[in-house]
Scaffold this motif. Sequence first.
Motif: not given
Length: 168
Positions: A28, A47-48, A56, A58, A77, A109
């Motif tokens: 991100p 994933r984030c 977040f 993707r 993202w 993004t």
Amino acid sequence: MTTDLGYTCTCCGERHDELPFAYGAPAPAFWNDSLAGTPGNVLEPERCVLGGTHFFLRGRLVLPVLDAGDDFEWGVWVSVSRENFLRAEELWDDPARVSEPPYFGWLATELPGYEPATLNLKTNLHTRPPGERPLVEVEPTGHPLAVEQREGITLVRVQAVAELLRHP
């Protein structure tokens, strides 16, 4: 994804053998490498989490290419709520996840070549079968990205993106 279409670059004059039809952001826009390994911050391929409070996923933002047999794809993202992030994790390997209603999110993004900027555009994230990235639908507004997703782009636009990314 690439096609066998080559092109002569209008920036450098060179002939390039392939015209890429997909580009992706590795993280991100809000991520920076100093966060890696610190508490509450995780960056995985799909994933984030930032600071334990920002979540977040993707996804694939697909643009139809009107004069080609392939679609163009931005790997992006999307910032989603904690609740939707946890729900997505709960259903990660469950084939029933395709029946989930879309998750509201904000595009996380910054895609090059768009004015105004793409960061924080409203989106819906549509889950797909396990092993497939979700599809990202931009809110249908007059933003150039939303228009491209709705109406499609041409090979000329795909080449313009390739040139922009090859010669920033």
